[in-house]
Design a protein around this motif. Structure first.
Motif, short mmCIF file in Angstrom:
data_model
loop_
_atom_site.label_atom_id
_atom_site.label_comp_id
_atom_site.label_asym_id
_atom_site.label_seq_id
_atom_site.Cartn_x
_atom_site.Cartn_y
_atom_site.Cartn_z
N GLU A 3 18.99 -0.57 10.04
CA GLU A 3 19.37 -0.45 8.64
C GLU A 3 19.32 1.04 8.28
OE1 GLU A 3 17.92 -3.69 5.77
OE2 GLU A 3 16.37 -3.54 7.32
N GLN A 4 20.11 1.44 7.29
CA GLN A 4 20.19 2.85 6.93
C GLN A 4 20.33 3.00 5.43
OE1 GLN A 4 23.38 4.82 8.99
NE2 GLN A 4 23.44 6.56 7.57
N ILE A 5 19.65 4.00 4.88
CA ILE A 5 19.88 4.45 3.51
C ILE A 5 20.21 5.93 3.61
CG2 ILE A 5 18.91 4.92 1.23
CD1 ILE A 5 17.19 2.43 1.57
N SER A 6 21.32 6.33 3.00
CA SER A 6 21.73 7.73 2.97
C SER A 6 21.60 8.24 1.55
CB SER A 6 23.17 7.90 3.45
OG SER A 6 23.27 7.56 4.82
N TYR A 7 20.88 9.36 1.38
CA TYR A 7 20.69 10.00 0.08
C TYR A 7 21.41 11.34 0.13
CZ TYR A 7 18.47 12.50 -3.75
OH TYR A 7 18.25 13.23 -4.89
N ILE A 8 22.30 11.59 -0.83
CA ILE A 8 23.06 12.82 -0.87
C ILE A 8 22.23 13.89 -1.58
CG2 ILE A 8 25.26 13.92 -1.47
CD1 ILE A 8 25.38 11.37 0.45
N LEU A 21 13.19 14.74 10.76
CA LEU A 21 12.04 15.17 9.98
C LEU A 21 10.82 14.31 10.26
CD1 LEU A 21 13.81 15.84 6.55
CD2 LEU A 21 13.29 17.48 8.38
N SER A 22 11.06 13.04 10.60
CA SER A 22 9.96 12.12 10.89
C SER A 22 10.49 10.94 11.69
CB SER A 22 9.32 11.62 9.59
OG SER A 22 8.27 10.71 9.87
N SER A 23 9.67 10.48 12.62
CA SER A 23 10.00 9.26 13.36
C SER A 23 8.69 8.54 13.68
CB SER A 23 10.79 9.57 14.64
OG SER A 23 10.07 10.45 15.47
N ASP A 24 8.00 8.17 12.61
CA ASP A 24 6.69 7.52 12.72
C ASP A 24 6.80 6.04 12.40
OD1 ASP A 24 5.34 9.98 13.27
OD2 ASP A 24 5.43 10.46 11.13
N GLY A 25 6.02 5.23 13.11
CA GLY A 25 6.05 3.79 12.87
C GLY A 25 7.43 3.25 13.13
N SER A 26 7.96 2.49 12.18
CA SER A 26 9.29 1.92 12.35
C SER A 26 10.34 2.61 11.48
CB SER A 26 9.26 0.42 12.02
OG SER A 26 8.92 0.24 10.66
N ILE A 46 22.70 15.42 3.81
CA ILE A 46 22.36 14.01 3.60
C ILE A 46 21.01 13.74 4.25
CG2 ILE A 46 23.03 11.62 4.07
CD1 ILE A 46 25.93 12.56 4.26
N LEU A 47 20.17 13.01 3.54
CA LEU A 47 18.92 12.51 4.13
C LEU A 47 19.16 11.06 4.51
CD1 LEU A 47 16.31 13.98 1.63
CD2 LEU A 47 16.88 14.82 3.92
N ASP A 48 19.07 10.77 5.80
CA ASP A 48 19.26 9.42 6.32
C ASP A 48 17.92 8.82 6.68
OD1 ASP A 48 22.06 9.18 6.17
OD2 ASP A 48 22.35 10.14 8.12
N ILE A 49 17.68 7.61 6.21
CA ILE A 49 16.48 6.86 6.57
C ILE A 49 16.93 5.66 7.38
CG2 ILE A 49 14.50 5.55 5.72
CD1 ILE A 49 14.81 7.26 3.10
N PHE A 50 16.32 5.47 8.54
CA PHE A 50 16.64 4.35 9.42
C PHE A 50 15.40 3.52 9.69
CE2 PHE A 50 19.49 7.83 10.71
CZ PHE A 50 20.72 7.21 10.65
N THR A 51 15.61 2.21 9.82
CA THR A 51 14.56 1.34 10.31
C THR A 51 15.21 0.24 11.14
OG1 THR A 51 12.60 0.01 9.77
CG2 THR A 51 14.46 -0.19 8.26
N PRO A 52 14.73 -0.02 12.34
CA PRO A 52 13.73 0.78 13.05
C PRO A 52 14.31 2.13 13.47
CG PRO A 52 14.64 -0.90 14.51
CD PRO A 52 15.24 -1.13 13.14
N ILE A 53 13.52 2.92 14.17
CA ILE A 53 13.92 4.24 14.62
C ILE A 53 15.15 4.14 15.52
CG2 ILE A 53 13.21 6.14 16.15
CD1 ILE A 53 10.37 5.70 15.07
N ARG A 54 16.10 5.06 15.33
CA ARG A 54 17.29 5.11 16.19
C ARG A 54 16.95 5.89 17.46
NH1 ARG A 54 23.07 6.22 13.67
NH2 ARG A 54 23.41 6.24 15.91
N LYS A 55 16.72 5.16 18.51
CA LYS A 55 16.36 5.78 19.81
C LYS A 55 17.46 6.72 20.31
CE LYS A 55 12.54 3.36 20.41
NZ LYS A 55 11.25 3.91 20.13
N ASP A 56 18.74 6.39 20.02
CA ASP A 56 19.83 7.25 20.49
C ASP A 56 19.76 8.64 19.88
OD1 ASP A 56 20.56 5.96 18.00
OD2 ASP A 56 22.64 6.54 18.36
#
Length: 94
Positions: free
Chosen positions: A34-39, A7-12, A79-89
């Protein structure tokens, strides 16, 4: 079945919507981000660093950098996953 939508991969920061079918068992995973998963919908079992938790709609799970984790889907979920920094893979898969 796994369907990922970036949905977004802006900044970090990166926001990914993940659709998972009931009965899906993810691979044991570990990554430097780092990751936060929201159900958003459904029910899952998260195992993070050996600790298991059942999560349902509205719950969240924090996963620190380089910590082993796995998900098992108990009910079809989103699930909405938020990662920092962006997961290049993940970006490279699209």
């Amino acid at each position: 079945m796994v369907k990922r939508e970036i949905l977004s991969s802006d900044g970090s920061l990166m926001l990914v919507k993940v659709h998972l079918a009931e009965g899906f068992v993810g691979d044991v995973d570990q990554h430097p981000e780092e990751q936060i998963s929201y159900i958003e919908k459904g029910k899952v079992e998260f195992e993070v660093n050996g600790e298991k938790r059942i999560l349902a709609e509205g719950d969240k799970q924090y996963i620190p950098s380089n910590v082993v984790h796995q998900v098992k889907v108990l009910e079809e979920c989103v699930i909405l996953d938020i990662f920092t920094p962006i997961r290049k893979d993940l970006v490279d898969q699209t």
